[in-house]
Enzyme design. Structure first.
Site, PDB file in Angstrom:
ATOM      1  N   ASN A  74      27.224  78.514  12.218  1.00 23.18           N
ATOM      2  CA  ASN A  74      28.635  78.852  12.399  1.00 23.18           C
ATOM      3  C   ASN A  74      29.407  77.566  12.611  1.00 23.18           C
ATOM      4  OD1 ASN A  74      30.591  81.252  13.016  1.00 23.18           O
ATOM      5  ND2 ASN A  74      31.064  79.661  14.520  1.00 23.18           N
ATOM      6  N   GLU A  75      30.306  77.274  11.671  1.00 26.59           N
ATOM      7  CA  GLU A  75      31.140  76.071  11.753  1.00 26.59           C
ATOM      8  C   GLU A  75      30.300  74.833  12.060  1.00 26.59           C
ATOM      9  OE1 GLU A  75      34.393  77.064  14.412  1.00 26.59           O
ATOM     10  OE2 GLU A  75      35.483  77.967  12.747  1.00 26.59           O
ATOM     11  N   CYS A 116      20.763  69.464  19.172  1.00 30.19           N
ATOM     12  CA  CYS A 116      20.669  68.149  18.538  1.00 30.19           C
ATOM     13  C   CYS A 116      20.092  68.339  17.137  1.00 30.19           C
ATOM     14  CB  CYS A 116      19.762  67.253  19.381  1.00 30.19           C
ATOM     15  SG  CYS A 116      19.601  65.625  18.645  1.00 30.19           S
ATOM     16  N   GLU A 155      35.624  84.682  24.872  1.00 29.61           N
ATOM     17  CA  GLU A 155      36.681  85.044  23.917  1.00 29.61           C
ATOM     18  C   GLU A 155      37.348  86.388  24.216  1.00 29.61           C
ATOM     19  OE1 GLU A 155      35.413  84.238  19.918  1.00 29.61           O
ATOM     20  OE2 GLU A 155      35.139  82.122  20.392  1.00 29.61           O
ATOM     21  N   CYS A 203      24.833  63.687  18.772  1.00 35.44           N
ATOM     22  CA  CYS A 203      23.835  63.533  19.825  1.00 35.44           C
ATOM     23  C   CYS A 203      23.412  62.062  19.912  1.00 35.44           C
ATOM     24  CB  CYS A 203      22.630  64.420  19.519  1.00 35.44           C
ATOM     25  SG  CYS A 203      21.379  64.347  20.796  1.00 35.44           S
ATOM     26  N   GLU A 262      36.830  83.760   8.283  1.00 40.87           N
ATOM     27  CA  GLU A 262      37.539  84.158   9.503  1.00 40.87           C
ATOM     28  C   GLU A 262      39.025  83.987   9.237  1.00 40.87           C
ATOM     29  OE1 GLU A 262      36.136  82.140  13.023  1.00 40.87           O
ATOM     30  OE2 GLU A 262      34.033  82.460  12.491  1.00 40.87           O
TER      31      GLU A 262
HETATM   32  C1  GAL Z   1      36.006  80.145  15.315  1.00 39.69           C
HETATM   33  C2  GAL Z   1      34.547  80.543  15.461  1.00 39.69           C
HETATM   34  C3  GAL Z   1      34.406  81.983  15.909  1.00 39.69           C
HETATM   35  C4  GAL Z   1      35.300  82.244  17.072  1.00 39.69           C
HETATM   36  C5  GAL Z   1      36.728  81.871  16.746  1.00 39.69           C
HETATM   37  C6  GAL Z   1      37.676  82.101  17.894  1.00 39.69           C
HETATM   38  O1  GAL Z   1      36.157  78.775  15.242  1.00 39.69           O
HETATM   39  O2  GAL Z   1      33.848  80.374  14.261  1.00 39.69           O
HETATM   40  O3  GAL Z   1      33.072  82.245  16.247  1.00 39.69           O
HETATM   41  O4  GAL Z   1      34.837  81.519  18.147  1.00 39.69           O
HETATM   42  O5  GAL Z   1      36.778  80.508  16.397  1.00 39.69           O
HETATM   43  O6  GAL Z   1      37.441  81.243  18.962  1.00 39.69           O
END
Ligand code: GAL
Length: 702
Positions: free
Chosen positions: A185-186, A151, A391, A192, A342
């Site tokens: 991250n993102e 949160c 993953e 919340c 990424e």
């Molecule tokens: C992105 C995320 C990564 C990884 C990737 C694949 O959105 O930032 O950490 O999870 O997706 O799922």
């Protein structure tokens, strides 16, 4: 609410009021000089992979670094999910493993950006402070597991964030192999709905409206008698009977969530800038997933980075879906060059795969697409596919067996080429004659009230974007604060929510000679998400030279329009039945009781013109024709000979073009250009009719 709760909430409100104003004061001013990513990486094009040494035996690290170096990799992002490894117990830190990993990588010429690990807090933190977890709209707290389950308004989480971020910053501030930071991250949802968040929202409302009278008037709380007599009565848009919400409250809640995300980012950037002022700061953002207002957020960052997964698109030759996302991200920091944090390195999925495996050559084309749209760095997700966890199916460059597969050799080839191209690319940027206006307020308001079920704000952007891209025209994505004055054409689809400043800006733009394309559902709401009492399209009626006294939401029905060369175009979703006041009619509806009524108009006004498009077409030809008309009048050159599945995109340096011709199809293509250019990789002159093999790229210069 009982007495002690009320007191706690009041204290929290005060804390939040103070915190909020402090955060605003700390906002970094918009950078005047663009951040130079290539200089930042010592003159090399940033070429990297997301690497998780914590999940692999240490005996493998040296082999990894050698293989990376051989593939041309000079950069890694690390650490963003390794909180528990860095702080195994509250206040006890261990960076020795990360120091060793950095030493191995640095010895092979590889520098790092470290992720602050706040997206994945340790289990011990939840055990001690269970309220860190997000409460959903039903009032149920999620339990531990997954990630991003925190949160934004929880003070224990803030304290834990400060502790880990400060410790990392102190440890790595002078490390020669660490060149910067990625925050979290993102960053974005989840929202919340717990009492602390409610108090924070109430405080946000108080800062915005100052008095309850102002809030009640702005939100029109007289409807159903939802007038508030105290700030503590203001609810969140949580589960209500019949799922009914005041749209004004919902839009402010979306803005609040975006501001809270920004505030949390600032909380981290403030710590990092204080302790480690020489290291750059970014965040990995998400293109079209725009729950956060990227434009606001990016005022606090040195440069934009984002995560690109084109496999998610059904048809891989539909390059413009990723293209639009690139341009949104570039536009969110006033068109400064950015990097990919990424970039897709293989097919992926969690429980099931979400895309088809692409030929390795196509990954190279997507890399070039990123560069063609302004990326000065590419980092693949991820170096090697995970053996563990959610993953296991999400491929990296290498699979779990570390075999040098076709993607590895593609990475190697692309890296070599990008370093060769770096002197040419360095200092070049994107210049576009067209801007597409992306309005976070309209997007959020229309998500809440789409009008018809299959209305998609992104689709409106995409339809116009695609038409320009088919014609080989670069498109910038503007946000409401962006300067529009240099564009020949501005497309502002479904500008549902607008404030006076935006109305004035568009007015001035047209009066000074700009061409503006407006579409259905524009000018419907004021900045409070309240419907205008003016005839639609409200504040844009004069500019468009039309009045709308009747519209037809197309509930599973289909319409058609006739015009633009007497062609019949199928339409869908919505029909504004236009009554021209000063505009001229370009197309009319073909069916039903309003057949023959205007659907598309053009209004010459001031030194410019406005097209008003009352509906959505299912036919790309409709957009091609409309864009061709607007382009002709605005002196924008289109190339109508680009084959489907081929993209032509341009960077510029000192007025000279760098042209990227990218073939996303599995067949060779011929692309006629206006003159012959030199191939920047082979130094040979290409014919005017550029021949481009399947899944290949040519980079051309003047
Ligand atoms: C992105 C995320 C990564 C990884 C990737 C694949 O959105 O930032 O950490 O999870 O997706 O799922």
């Amino acid at each position: 609410m009982d007495g002690w709760r009320l007191r706690v909430v009041s204290v929290l409100i005060c804390v939040y009021l103070l915190a909020g104003s402090a955060a605003k004061a700390q906002l970094a001013p918009a950078a005047t000089k663009p951040f130079d990513l290539i200089n930042w990486n010592g003159g090399k094009f940033i070429y990297g992979a997301d690497y998780y040494p914590e999940a692999w035996p240490e005996s493998l690290w040296e082999k990894d670094a050698i293989m990376m170096q051989e593939a041309g990799i000079n950069f890694v992002r690390m650490g963003e999910f390794a909180w528990v490894k860095m702080e195994p117990q509250e206040g006890h830190f261990d960076f020795a493993w990360l120091d060793r990993a950095l030493k191995v990588l640095n010895a092979h010429g590889i520098k790092a950006v470290l992720g602050t690990p706040t997206a994945s807090p340790p289990a011990w933190l939840y055990a001690k402070y269970p309220d860190i977890a997000v409460m959903d709209a039903n009032g149920v707290r999620y339990r531990y597991g997954s990630r991003r389950n925190y949160c934004l308004h929880n003070q224990e989480f803030r304290a834990a964030t400060a502790r880990i971020v400060s410790a990392m910053a102190k440890h790595y501030k002078d490390h020669p192999g660490v060149i910067g930071w990625q925050i979290d991250n993102e960053l974005s949802d989840p929202k919340c709905y717990d009492p602390v968040s409610q108090a924070a929202f109430q405080a946000w409302c108080q800062r915005k409206y100052h008095t309850l009278d102002a809030l009640n008037a702005a939100w029109g709380t007289i409807f159903w008698g939802h007038t508030y007599e105290s700030w503590q009565e203001i609810p969140l848009p949580w589960n209500t009977l019949f799922n009914t919400y005041n749209p004004s409250l919902v839009l402010d809640f979306d803005r609040f969530q975006s501001d809270s995300t920004h505030d949390y980012l600032d909380f981290q950037t403030t710590i990092l800038r204080k302790i480690a002022p020489h290291q750059a700061i970014t965040e990995n953002e998400m293109g079209m997933f725009q729950e956060t207002n990227w434009y606001d957020l990016n005022r606090s960052l040195d440069f934009v980075a984002w995560d690109n997964y084109p496999m998610m698109y059904k048809d891989l030759t539909q390059y413009s879906v990723a293209g639009l996302a690139h341009d949104v991200m570039r536009g969110s920091k006033d068109n400064q060059n950015y990097m990919m944090m990424e970039e897709e390195g293989g097919v992926g999925g969690w429980a099931t795969f979400i895309g088809h495996q692409s030929p390795a050559a196509l990954y190279r084309v997507w890399d070039y697409q990123s560069v063609a749209h302004g990326a000065d760095g590419i980092c693949y997700f991820r170096w090697r596919t995970s053996r563990y966890g959610t993953e296991q199916y999400w491929e990296g460059i290498l699979d779990q067996d570390s075999y040098r597969n076709s993607r590895y050799f593609m990475v190697q080839q692309t890296g070599k080429e990008l370093q060769q191209l770096t002197p040419l690319l360095h200092g070049s940027s994107i210049v576009s004659p067209v801007a597409l206006l992306n309005s976070p307020d309209s997007r959020w308001a229309l998500q809440n009230q789409p009008g018809v079920d299959d209305f998609q704000y992104d689709q409106q952007l995409q339809d116009y974007y695609d038409a320009f891209r088919r014609g080989g025209v670069n498109v910038d994505v503007a946000f409401p604060p962006s300067d529009l004055s240099a564009y020949r054409i501005v497309v502002a689809p479904a500008l549902y929510v607008s404030d006076q400043a935006l109305v004035d800006k568009l007015n001035a733009y047209v009066m000074n000679g700009g061409t503006l394309i407006l579409t259905f559902r524009s000018g419907v709401k004021d900045e409070h998400n309240v419907v205008t009492d003016r005839t639609l399209p409200g504040p844009f009626a004069g500019l468009a030279g039309v009045a709308i006294h009747e519209f037809d939401p197309q509930l599973n029905e289909e319409q058609e329009i006739v015009g633009l060369g007497e062609t019949l175009f199928p339409t869908r979703c919505w029909s504004d039945i236009l009554e021209p006041t000063t505009a001229k009619v370009l197309a009319t509806y073909g069916k039903g009781y309003y057949a023959g009524n205007p659907a598309l108009t053009e209004n010459e006004v001031g030194k410019g013109r406005v097209y008003y498009v009352g509906t959505e077409s299912k036919s790309p030809l409709f957009y091609d024709r409309l864009i061709a008309l607007a382009a002709r009048k605005s002196l924008v050159a289109l190339n109508n000979k680009i084959p489907a599945g081929v993209e032509v995109s341009v960077r510029q340096r000192g007025g000279k073009k760098i042209i990227f011709v990218m073939n996303y199809t599995g067949t060779a293509q011929t692309v006629p250009l206006e003159q012959a250019y030199k191939n920047a990789l082979t130094d040979k002159t290409e014919p005017m009719e550029v021949q481009i093999p399947a899944y290949d790229v040519k980079v051309l210069t003047e």
